[in-house]
Design a protein around this motif. Sequence first.
Motif, mmCIF file in Angstrom:
data_model
loop_
_atom_site.group_PDB
_atom_site.id
_atom_site.type_symbol
_atom_site.label_atom_id
_atom_site.label_comp_id
_atom_site.label_asym_id
_atom_site.label_seq_id
_atom_site.Cartn_x
_atom_site.Cartn_y
_atom_site.Cartn_z
ATOM 1 N N TYR A 50 0.843 -1.183 0.000
ATOM 2 C CA TYR A 50 0.000 0.000 0.000
ATOM 3 C C TYR A 50 0.884 1.241 0.000
ATOM 4 O O TYR A 50 1.995 1.223 0.529
ATOM 5 C CB TYR A 50 -0.870 0.061 1.257
ATOM 6 C CG TYR A 50 -2.002 -0.922 1.313
ATOM 7 C CD1 TYR A 50 -1.821 -2.198 1.805
ATOM 8 C CD2 TYR A 50 -3.277 -0.550 0.894
ATOM 9 C CE1 TYR A 50 -2.863 -3.106 1.877
ATOM 10 C CE2 TYR A 50 -4.338 -1.443 0.964
ATOM 11 C CZ TYR A 50 -4.120 -2.715 1.457
ATOM 12 O OH TYR A 50 -5.168 -3.591 1.520
ATOM 13 N N GLN A 81 0.699 5.270 1.285
ATOM 14 C CA GLN A 81 -0.043 6.288 2.039
ATOM 15 C C GLN A 81 0.601 7.640 1.752
ATOM 16 O O GLN A 81 1.746 7.883 2.111
ATOM 17 C CB GLN A 81 -0.043 5.997 3.529
ATOM 18 C CG GLN A 81 -0.977 6.901 4.328
ATOM 19 C CD GLN A 81 -1.205 6.409 5.749
ATOM 20 O OE1 GLN A 81 -0.266 6.059 6.457
ATOM 21 N NE2 GLN A 81 -2.460 6.371 6.171
ATOM 22 N N PHE A 126 -3.910 9.263 2.797
ATOM 23 C CA PHE A 126 -4.802 8.385 2.058
ATOM 24 C C PHE A 126 -4.073 7.093 1.714
ATOM 25 O O PHE A 126 -3.010 7.107 1.089
ATOM 26 C CB PHE A 126 -5.302 9.088 0.803
ATOM 27 C CG PHE A 126 -6.325 8.315 0.046
ATOM 28 C CD1 PHE A 126 -6.211 8.170 -1.328
ATOM 29 C CD2 PHE A 126 -7.406 7.722 0.675
ATOM 30 C CE1 PHE A 126 -7.163 7.452 -2.052
ATOM 31 C CE2 PHE A 126 -8.357 7.008 -0.029
ATOM 32 C CZ PHE A 126 -8.226 6.869 -1.398
ATOM 33 N N LEU A 127 -4.648 5.971 2.113
ATOM 34 C CA LEU A 127 -4.022 4.656 1.955
ATOM 35 C C LEU A 127 -4.595 3.953 0.728
ATOM 36 O O LEU A 127 -5.812 3.749 0.635
ATOM 37 C CB LEU A 127 -4.307 3.834 3.212
ATOM 38 C CG LEU A 127 -3.558 2.537 3.434
ATOM 39 C CD1 LEU A 127 -2.070 2.782 3.559
ATOM 40 C CD2 LEU A 127 -4.090 1.859 4.687
ATOM 41 N N ILE A 151 -4.172 0.711 -2.212
ATOM 42 C CA ILE A 151 -3.557 -0.558 -2.589
ATOM 43 C C ILE A 151 -2.740 -0.387 -3.862
ATOM 44 O O ILE A 151 -3.126 0.337 -4.783
ATOM 45 C CB ILE A 151 -4.638 -1.652 -2.794
ATOM 46 C CG1 ILE A 151 -4.012 -2.997 -3.143
ATOM 47 C CG2 ILE A 151 -5.641 -1.246 -3.857
ATOM 48 C CD1 ILE A 151 -3.384 -3.703 -1.994
ATOM 49 N N ILE A 165 -3.413 -8.672 -7.643
ATOM 50 C CA ILE A 165 -3.903 -7.301 -7.733
ATOM 51 C C ILE A 165 -2.757 -6.441 -8.230
ATOM 52 O O ILE A 165 -1.660 -6.476 -7.696
ATOM 53 C CB ILE A 165 -4.409 -6.755 -6.380
ATOM 54 C CG1 ILE A 165 -5.626 -7.530 -5.908
ATOM 55 C CG2 ILE A 165 -4.734 -5.266 -6.490
ATOM 56 C CD1 ILE A 165 -6.093 -7.139 -4.518
ATOM 57 N N GLU A 179 -2.895 -2.593 -9.243
ATOM 58 C CA GLU A 179 -3.629 -1.363 -9.483
ATOM 59 C C GLU A 179 -2.845 -0.466 -10.438
ATOM 60 O O GLU A 179 -1.724 -0.782 -10.842
ATOM 61 C CB GLU A 179 -3.890 -0.645 -8.162
ATOM 62 C CG GLU A 179 -4.840 -1.395 -7.246
ATOM 63 C CD GLU A 179 -6.242 -1.494 -7.781
ATOM 64 O OE1 GLU A 179 -6.829 -0.454 -8.131
ATOM 65 O OE2 GLU A 179 -6.780 -2.621 -7.853
ATOM 66 N N PHE A 198 3.404 0.742 2.985
ATOM 67 C CA PHE A 198 3.086 -0.295 3.961
ATOM 68 C C PHE A 198 2.956 -1.642 3.278
ATOM 69 O O PHE A 198 2.309 -1.772 2.234
ATOM 70 C CB PHE A 198 1.754 0.013 4.667
ATOM 71 C CG PHE A 198 1.821 1.130 5.653
ATOM 72 C CD1 PHE A 198 1.361 2.392 5.309
ATOM 73 C CD2 PHE A 198 2.329 0.930 6.927
ATOM 74 C CE1 PHE A 198 1.415 3.443 6.211
ATOM 75 C CE2 PHE A 198 2.387 1.969 7.840
ATOM 76 C CZ PHE A 198 1.925 3.225 7.481
ATOM 77 N N GLY A 211 -8.645 -12.343 -0.597
ATOM 78 C CA GLY A 211 -9.999 -11.846 -0.408
ATOM 79 C C GLY A 211 -10.358 -11.576 1.036
ATOM 80 O O GLY A 211 -11.527 -11.384 1.362
ATOM 81 N N SER A 212 -9.378 -11.554 1.915
ATOM 82 C CA SER A 212 -9.645 -11.237 3.310
ATOM 83 C C SER A 212 -9.376 -9.761 3.569
ATOM 84 O O SER A 212 -8.331 -9.240 3.205
ATOM 85 C CB SER A 212 -8.773 -12.075 4.227
ATOM 86 O OG SER A 212 -8.905 -11.647 5.575
ATOM 87 N N GLY A 213 -10.356 -9.108 4.212
ATOM 88 C CA GLY A 213 -10.155 -7.713 4.584
ATOM 89 C C GLY A 213 -9.489 -7.557 5.935
ATOM 90 O O GLY A 213 -9.179 -6.443 6.344
ATOM 91 N N GLU A 214 -9.278 -8.646 6.620
ATOM 92 C CA GLU A 214 -8.573 -8.622 7.897
ATOM 93 C C GLU A 214 -7.092 -8.769 7.596
ATOM 94 O O GLU A 214 -6.578 -9.877 7.385
ATOM 95 C CB GLU A 214 -9.042 -9.749 8.818
ATOM 96 C CG GLU A 214 -8.372 -9.715 10.177
ATOM 97 C CD GLU A 214 -8.874 -10.794 11.115
ATOM 98 O OE1 GLU A 214 -9.978 -11.332 10.872
ATOM 99 O OE2 GLU A 214 -8.152 -11.097 12.085
ATOM 100 N N GLN A 215 -6.429 -7.634 7.546
ATOM 101 C CA GLN A 215 -5.037 -7.615 7.121
ATOM 102 C C GLN A 215 -4.158 -7.100 8.252
ATOM 103 O O GLN A 215 -4.584 -6.286 9.065
ATOM 104 C CB GLN A 215 -4.894 -6.752 5.863
ATOM 105 C CG GLN A 215 -5.711 -7.306 4.701
ATOM 106 C CD GLN A 215 -5.624 -6.472 3.448
ATOM 107 O OE1 GLN A 215 -4.821 -5.551 3.345
ATOM 108 N NE2 GLN A 215 -6.448 -6.817 2.453
ATOM 109 N N PHE A 251 -0.685 -5.191 9.086
ATOM 110 C CA PHE A 251 0.214 -4.251 8.443
ATOM 111 C C PHE A 251 1.576 -4.198 9.135
ATOM 112 O O PHE A 251 1.678 -4.357 10.361
ATOM 113 C CB PHE A 251 -0.392 -2.844 8.458
ATOM 114 C CG PHE A 251 -1.484 -2.652 7.445
ATOM 115 C CD1 PHE A 251 -2.748 -3.164 7.646
ATOM 116 C CD2 PHE A 251 -1.231 -1.941 6.273
ATOM 117 C CE1 PHE A 251 -3.748 -2.990 6.704
ATOM 118 C CE2 PHE A 251 -2.228 -1.760 5.326
ATOM 119 C CZ PHE A 251 -3.492 -2.279 5.544
ATOM 120 N N GLY A 252 2.582 -3.934 8.329
ATOM 121 C CA GLY A 252 3.898 -3.663 8.857
ATOM 122 C C GLY A 252 3.995 -2.233 9.363
ATOM 123 O O GLY A 252 3.029 -1.470 9.250
#
Lengths: 113, 109
Positions: free
Chosen positions: A35, A37, A42-43, A45, A56, A58, A90, A98-102, A104-105
């Motif tokens: 990601y 930021q 603003f974060l 992907i 993915i 982008e 990040f 497909g998991s939104g539970e991520q 982060f470093g």
Amino acid sequence: DTAVSQTPKYLVTQMGNDKSIKCEQNLGHDTMYWYKQDSKKFLKIMFSYNNKELIINETVPNRFSPKSPDKAHLNLHINSLELGDSAVYFCASSQERGSGEQYFGPGTRLTVT
Amino acid sequence: EDQVTQSPEALRLQEGESSSLNCSYTVSGLRGLFWYRQDPGKGPEFLFTLYSAGEEKEKERLKATLTKKESFLHITAPKPEDSATYLCAVLNSGYALNFGKGTSLLVTP
């Protein structure tokens, strides 16, 4: 134990240089992400890999190239750095695609002068 | 195109003063709405997942709720250690998390 680690934490470099950021996760997760930021916090992907496969990609300049040597590592190489690349990058990981539970470093603050 | 809008941008509360943060979203095929907390100089930390309208999740002084168009993060009797930026994100059909710009919360003693 650090779950998701990134190196370096700070990176200051000049325009036109090439640099890499490394990321490692010890959670046994299958999916990793990069990601960006920006200065306004603003974060967004950039890339995602699932078991070393790019899933993915982008709209990111092709000066940015991710590489995943194995599912625990995801590196980001940036060629010909520009002023606009200055941001905090990040790395994150998730159990599965497909998991939104991520997780982060701590981030790498890149400053291009 | 998926859109996530958070309000307010910044919120200052006195310790013990309850309030709510808003996250409105438009997404084709919601696969989940997520709340994260980000402290200065650190990466976002996962808080909650909500999947369907009417769902609620709680953790200490925080409660997240979801309707068909928005989510609220209610903070009850906040403490200074609750000060952080709270990020809302939706998971789209391409499996990417789209984040809002966040609400910066400051709780003063």
